[in-house]
Design a protein around this motif. Structure first.
Motif, PDB file in Angstrom:
ATOM      1  N   GLY A  33       3.042  -0.690  -0.261  1.00 25.39           N
ATOM      2  CA  GLY A  33       2.593  -0.171   0.717  1.00 25.39           C
ATOM      3  C   GLY A  33       3.694   1.359   0.434  1.00 25.39           C
ATOM      4  O   GLY A  33       3.791   1.452  -0.349  1.00 25.39           O
ATOM      5  N   SER A  34       2.599   2.136   1.912  1.00 23.78           N
ATOM      6  CA  SER A  34       3.352   3.592   0.983  1.00 23.78           C
ATOM      7  C   SER A  34       4.533   3.993   1.860  1.00 23.78           C
ATOM      8  O   SER A  34       5.078   4.727   1.172  1.00 23.78           O
ATOM      9  CB  SER A  34       2.253   4.703   1.912  1.00 23.78           C
ATOM     10  N   ASP A  35       4.995   2.693   2.348  1.00 21.87           N
ATOM     11  CA  ASP A  35       6.232   2.911   2.818  1.00 21.87           C
ATOM     12  C   ASP A  35       7.710   3.252   1.357  1.00 21.87           C
ATOM     13  O   ASP A  35       8.511   3.277   1.369  1.00 21.87           O
ATOM     14  CB  ASP A  35       7.530   2.059   3.630  1.00 21.87           C
TER      15      ASP A  35
ATOM     16  N   PHE B 194       5.668   9.924  11.540  1.00 19.98           N
ATOM     17  CA  PHE B 194       6.594   8.408  11.217  1.00 19.98           C
ATOM     18  C   PHE B 194       8.133   8.286  10.970  1.00 19.98           C
ATOM     19  O   PHE B 194       8.546   9.534  10.065  1.00 19.98           O
ATOM     20  CB  PHE B 194       5.352   8.454   9.512  1.00 19.98           C
TER      21      PHE B 194
ATOM     22  N   ASN C  51       1.345  10.541  12.366  1.00 16.79           N
ATOM     23  CA  ASN C  51       1.086   9.292  14.029  1.00 16.79           C
ATOM     24  C   ASN C  51       2.823  10.217  14.137  1.00 16.79           C
ATOM     25  O   ASN C  51       3.403  10.185  13.379  1.00 16.79           O
ATOM     26  CB  ASN C  51       1.854   8.354  12.874  1.00 16.79           C
TER      27      ASN C  51
ATOM     28  N   ASP D 209       0.440  12.814   3.729  1.00 20.06           N
ATOM     29  CA  ASP D 209       0.243  10.745   4.354  1.00 20.06           C
ATOM     30  C   ASP D 209      -0.886  11.292   4.628  1.00 20.06           C
ATOM     31  O   ASP D 209      -1.224  11.271   6.186  1.00 20.06           O
ATOM     32  CB  ASP D 209       1.575  11.037   4.666  1.00 20.06           C
TER      33      ASP D 209
ATOM     34  N   TYR E 229      -4.024   7.133   7.675  1.00 19.83           N
ATOM     35  CA  TYR E 229      -5.347   7.124   8.807  1.00 19.83           C
ATOM     36  C   TYR E 229      -6.227   7.822   8.292  1.00 19.83           C
ATOM     37  O   TYR E 229      -7.863   8.758   8.853  1.00 19.83           O
ATOM     38  CB  TYR E 229      -4.921   7.830   9.955  1.00 19.83           C
TER      39      TYR E 229
ATOM     40  N   THR F 158      -3.176   4.365   1.741  1.00 13.45           N
ATOM     41  CA  THR F 158      -2.734   3.128   2.218  1.00 13.45           C
ATOM     42  C   THR F 158      -3.728   2.136   2.657  1.00 13.45           C
ATOM     43  O   THR F 158      -5.024   2.717   3.178  1.00 13.45           O
ATOM     44  CB  THR F 158      -1.344   2.712   3.500  1.00 13.45           C
TER      45      THR F 158
ATOM     46  N   SER G 104      -3.285  -0.234   4.397  1.00 18.29           N
ATOM     47  CA  SER G 104      -3.351  -0.660   5.464  1.00 18.29           C
ATOM     48  C   SER G 104      -3.556  -0.179   7.026  1.00 18.29           C
ATOM     49  O   SER G 104      -4.069  -1.589   7.415  1.00 18.29           O
ATOM     50  CB  SER G 104      -1.515  -0.697   6.006  1.00 18.29           C
ATOM     51  N   LYS G 105      -3.837   0.647   7.161  1.00 18.42           N
ATOM     52  CA  LYS G 105      -4.558   0.860   8.234  1.00 18.42           C
ATOM     53  C   LYS G 105      -6.460   0.605   8.035  1.00 18.42           C
ATOM     54  O   LYS G 105      -6.865   0.748   9.420  1.00 18.42           O
ATOM     55  CB  LYS G 105      -4.037   2.320   8.760  1.00 18.42           C
TER      56      LYS G 105
ATOM     57  N   ARG H 135       0.709  -4.784   1.791  1.00 18.93           N
ATOM     58  CA  ARG H 135       1.145  -3.995   1.437  1.00 18.93           C
ATOM     59  C   ARG H 135       0.894  -3.314   0.064  1.00 18.93           C
ATOM     60  O   ARG H 135       1.084  -3.144  -1.169  1.00 18.93           O
ATOM     61  CB  ARG H 135       2.605  -4.625   0.844  1.00 18.93           C
TER      62      ARG H 135
HETATM   63  C1  LIG Z   1       1.294   3.054   8.783  1.00 15.55           C
HETATM   64  C2  LIG Z   1       2.133   4.116   8.189  1.00 15.55           C
HETATM   65  C3  LIG Z   1       3.274   4.200   6.881  1.00 15.55           C
HETATM   66  C4  LIG Z   1       2.648   3.026   6.278  1.00 15.55           C
HETATM   67  O1  LIG Z   1       1.562   2.242   5.665  1.00 15.55           O
HETATM   68  P1  LIG Z   1       2.474   1.039   4.888  1.00 15.55           P
HETATM   69  O2  LIG Z   1       1.893   1.345   3.372  1.00 15.55           O
HETATM   70  O3  LIG Z   1       1.957  -0.197   4.952  1.00 15.55           O
HETATM   71  O4  LIG Z   1       4.052   1.497   4.807  1.00 15.55           O
HETATM   72  C5  LIG Z   1       2.497   5.542   6.571  1.00 15.55           C
HETATM   73  N1  LIG Z   1       2.685   7.106   7.282  1.00 15.55           N
HETATM   74  C6  LIG Z   1       1.994   6.757   8.136  1.00 15.55           C
HETATM   75  C7  LIG Z   1       2.108   8.108   9.130  1.00 15.55           C
HETATM   76  C8  LIG Z   1       2.049   5.849   8.938  1.00 15.55           C
HETATM   77  O5  LIG Z   1       1.462   5.797  10.073  1.00 15.55           O
END
Ligand SMILES: *Cc1c(COP(=O)(O)O)cnc(C)c1O
Length: 360
Positions: free
Chosen positions: A89-91, A115, A164, A189, A192, A215, A217-218, A225
């Motif tokens: 994940g980018s986290d 975020f 975000n 980042d 999106y 990422t 994820s979205k 992850r």
């Molecule tokens: C959802 C989100 C992330 C997290 O992404 P993961 O890859 O799921 O950890 C990172 N940055 C922003 C701005 C987000 O909204």
């Protein structure tokens, strides 16, 4: 008996944090977490399961995930010569960057609201975090940012593009000014990016202090992850030393490679979500007492007039629709809620429930 106590052993900055809270969504129309609502065609699911059959879960993963990294370079348009680092994940990538710079008096800066993990991870690592308030239109307050950068000399600036929870893209000229002014790294980042039609990826060769983070994820793989970071090899090489060796597991590597090979499915879903976003925006804009904000992401931030956001949130929840109430963050987010763009049926359910809650 051990005399160990959290109050004496755990760092005060950790004790004063709250754990990241995730609402229990079971049974709700889930429009709170920017997930892609669509599943895969049955034949694609079958092909995926067949692909997983050949994954050696008894072996450690490829520590650098070479094939997957190459696929991400291609699909993400990473410029020649840039380095790439993969994260759980980018986290995790945010955490890796901050661990690599952590030290006494080191500062991390971001415009806020943004975020929440930038602040959370910085504080958990003992770093100082400076949040510079956005202006009323959710744009960057450039005079305030300039002053804060000059005063605090941040090691890292985080800029979510689009941001975000506000959904807007910052002005490119403002972003470039921050890149030129910042004495340290600037992480753009692009979580999106699939919905944004804008990116700084192609600008990597122009800015030596720029790192671009993405990422899956979205896009539709939140459960996997997987995130990645692109930037000058000199930076990425140092960050890679902080990364845990096997952070991308074999199932994630195989599934992400499979997904990249079916990019057209995700592109079609993304196009559908963008088109639904515009319909949802117009429907919200047409409701009295509701002000939606234009979005370049897969969610819409909106403000309710005449009803507290908490009451709107609770009313929607009673109707079986879960979104996110951001009002408690205060500042520019007072009375604001955020809804993820769902399927047409989910969006309809949300709009009907909102109309009902607002008594229209
Ligand atoms: C959802 C989100 C992330 C997290 O992404 P993961 O890859 O799921 O950890 C990172 N940055 C922003 C701005 C987000 O909204």
């Amino acid at each position: 008996m051990s005399e160990a106590k959290p109050a004496t052993l755990i760092r005060p900055e950790v004790r004063s944090l709250s754990a990241y809270h995730v609402a229990d969504a079971s049974g709700y129309v889930k429009l709170d977490a920017m997930e892609n609502p669509y599943t895969w065609p049955e034949d694609m699911t079958q092909a995926w399961l067949e692909c997983l059959r050949h994954v050696a879960v008894n072996r450690y993963p490829d520590p650098t995930a070479r094939r997957l990294a190459e696929g991400l370079r291609q699909s993400g348009g990473v410029p020649q010569g840039a380095g790439v680092l993969l994260g759980n994940g980018s986290d995790e990538i945010i955490q890796i960057i901050l661990m690599a710079v952590a030290g006494p008096e080191v500062t991390v800066l971001a415009p806020e609201p943004t975020f929440v993990m930038y602040r959370q991870l910085a504080l958990s690592l003992g770093l100082r975090f400076i949040g510079v308030p956005l202006d009323e239109d959710f744009g960057m307050d450039l005079p305030a940012l300039r002053a804060a950068i000059v005063q605090h000399r941040p090691a890292v600036v985080f800029l979510a593009y689009p941001n975000n929870p506000t959904g807007n893209l910052f002005e490119r000229s403002a972003m470039e000014e921050i890149l030129a002014l910042a004495p340290g790294l600037v992480v753009v980042d692009e979580a999106y990016e699939p919905f944004a039609d804008a990116s700084f990826m192609a600008d990597l060769p122009r800015f030596g202090n720029l790192l671009v983070m993405r990422t899956l994820s979205k896009l539709g793989l939140a459960g996997l992850r997987l995130g990645y970071l692109a930037g000058a090899p000199a930076w990425v090489g140092e960050l890679d030393k902080v990364r845990l060796p096997y952070n991308i597991n074999v199932l994630t590597q195989a599934t992400a490679e499979f997904a990249l090979a079916h990019g057209e499915v995700f592109a079609a879903q993304t196009a559908e979500i963008k088109s639904e976003r515009e319909k949802l925006f117009l429907a919200l804009a047409a409701m009295a007492g509701v002000r939606p904000y234009p979005s370049r992401a897969n969610f819409i931030l909106f403000r309710c007039h005449g009803q507290p956001a908490g009451a709107v949130f609770d009313g929607l929840k009673r109707a079986g629709v879960l979104i996110k109430n951001l009002s408690a963050a205060g500042g520019v987010l007072v009375d604001c809620l955020r809804v993820t763009v769902g399927t047409p049926a989910e969006n309809r359910q949300f709009l009907d429930a909102l109309a009902h809650v607002l008594g229209r």
